[in-house]
Write an enzyme that holds these catalytic residues in place. Structure first.
Site, short mmCIF file in Angstrom:
data_model
loop_
_atom_site.label_atom_id
_atom_site.label_comp_id
_atom_site.label_asym_id
_atom_site.label_seq_id
_atom_site.Cartn_x
_atom_site.Cartn_y
_atom_site.Cartn_z
N HIS A 1 -2.67 2.77 8.22
CA HIS A 1 -2.27 3.79 7.26
C HIS A 1 -2.14 5.14 7.97
CE1 HIS A 1 -4.29 0.60 4.83
NE2 HIS A 1 -3.22 0.80 4.07
N SER B 1 0.72 -1.24 0.00
CA SER B 1 0.00 0.00 0.00
C SER B 1 0.80 1.37 0.00
CB SER B 1 -1.04 0.09 1.05
OG SER B 1 -1.16 -0.85 1.93
N ASP C 1 -8.91 2.66 11.16
CA ASP C 1 -7.67 2.42 10.41
C ASP C 1 -6.50 2.97 11.22
OD1 ASP C 1 -5.56 2.20 8.69
OD2 ASP C 1 -6.61 3.03 6.96
#
Length: 438
Positions: A417, A172, A414
């Site tokens: 990230h 990612s 999350d």
């Protein structure tokens, strides 16, 4: 970078001159800083409406004494000019550890906004637009111990990178880049900066080795990954001879359920499928085997054109659970080194990365990889730097304004990230300083 000033004659006879030279240097830097900031930049702040606005009076921030002796944004110095300023003196550049330091308050805030770069920020990282209400996480900067670390200067970067090619490989701005390529799922992209003829690519290769992945856009898997530990992914290896710079990273994907193959045969697995007769080898076995092949490839100069950076794994900050079972991250400011505790899984990932990196550099180049690299292969050890920033994740604001309809809604958090703008922007400062001063 650290600057040391030496006198050709005996030091005790030149104390006054050294003090005078230092005073002139610091005064000049301060004056240049004032002119530079007043003409080019204005402090900004973000609001929950998803827009940044001008802030004419930035918040008062108390910085501990001697915390940041060199003004932020100090100009890049021409050392030859400095050498010529005072006869009888010379300046020596000392390398310092840019990865050892701490986060200190910074009232100037980020150098870009969710508005100015909104079209380049993935939705799940656009925390301000998504309605994150606390903004203090934007007003910290990374300060290495005893080192000068200028802020990332996009103009300088573009000038240095004229006619160059970059790639960010793994999982990612001054002018608007042109997107010239994307794959079917928009996971790999390439942009071109026409004026400077700079190409920047984002290459999606989460394992760096060949893999068959069976999951949807939300990360829900329908079957175990089929991972070939001894075959590198040609998606990125085929590009290496064309790249001037590449930053490679991986890590967290190896925690997924997977079947491992070597010599085109299954040899084991991690979180093995039901009724499987394969041996549970663990993710660390697979990661170590894959990293050995990756590091051997990048350390061999015949496989690449330019400089390759390997970035260590970045930590997550899930509390009271993980991604799949309700983990959260509600911190709103950095923590100290003493408060930060690295999870065992992150210790394992980082240990394997550093071990294989140092081995490959030592075997391929004959240099000691423990200093951060050898030749044009360099290590970016950002794990500890980001470990102390649990406030930098989207948390509940991975989605757009998740509590507008129900303030008690249960949403996916999350804590893996990072918000943009956010702490990872300071990785650019370290990378550019490494390029400029080695």
């Amino acid at each position: 970078m650290k600057l040391k000033v030496f006198s050709v004659s005996k030091i005790h006879k030149n104390v006054f001159l050294i003090k005078l030279f230092s005073a002139i240097l610091i005064t000049g830097l301060a004056f240049s800083l004032f002119i530079f900031h007043s003409s080019d930049f204005s402090p900004v702040f973000a609001s929950v409406t998803g827009r940044f606005e001008a802030r004419f009076l930035p918040p008062k921030v108390i910085v501990p004494e001697n915390e940041d002796l060199i003004p932020q944004g100090a100009l890049f110095l021409d050392l030859q000019d400095l050498k010529n300023c005072v006869k009888g003196f010379y300046i020596e550049i000392e390398k310092c550890n840019l990865f050892a330091g701490k986060w200190i308050p910074d009232s100037s805030g980020p150098t870009y906004t969710n508005s100015s770069c909104g079209n380049l920020i993935d939705g799940h990282q656009n925390c301000i637009t998504n309605g994150r209400p606390d903004l203090d996480f934007l007003y910290w900067k990374w300060k290495p111990h005893d080192c000068l670390l200028p802020r990332f200067d996009p103009r300088k970067f573009l000038q240095l990178m004229r006619n160059k090619s970059w790639a960010f490989i793994g999982d990612s701005i001054v002018q608007e880049p042109v997107e010239v390529y994307h794959d079917k799922e928009y996971k790999s992209k390439r942009w071109h900066f026409p004026i400077h003829n700079l190409t920047i690519s984002n290459i999606w290769s989460p394992f760096l080795v060949q893999a068959a992945i069976f999951e949807d856009s939300n990360g829900v898997s329908s079957a175990a990954v089929q991972l070939h530990l001894d075959k590198l992914d040609e998606t990125w290896t085929s590009l290496m001879p064309t790249l001037d710079y590449a930053i490679i990273s991986t890590g967290k994907w190896y925690l997924k359920a997977a079947v491992y193959h070597e010599n085109a045969k299954p040899v084991g697995c991690h979180i093995c499928p039901e009724k499987s007769r394969l041996e549970e080898l663990g993710f660390d076995h697979a990661y170590n085997a894959s990293l050995r092949n990756v590091m051997d490839f990048i350390a061999d100069e015949t496989n690449r054109k330019g400089t390759v950076f390997f970035r260590t794994s970045t930590p997550d900050h899930f509390q009271n659970g993980e991604w799949h079972n309700g983990g959260t991250c509600r911190q709103t400011e950095p923590v100290s080194d003493e408060e930060a505790e690295m999870k065992n899984v992150h210790k394992i990932l980082r240990g394997l990365e550093i071990g294989q990196f140092e081995r490959a550099v030592r075997e391929k180049t004959g240099e000691d990889g423990g200093g951060g690299g050898g030749g044009n292969v360099k290590l970016l050890d950002f794990t500890g730097m980001l470990l102390t920033r649990p406030d930098g994740h989207p948390g509940a604001y991975r989605a757009f304004r998740p509590f507008d309809k129900d303030k008690n809604a249960k949403v996916q958090n999350d804590c893996l990230h990072w918000c943009l703008p956010g702490p990872i922007d300071y990785l650019n400062d370290v990378i550019l300083e490494t390029i400029v001063n080695g």
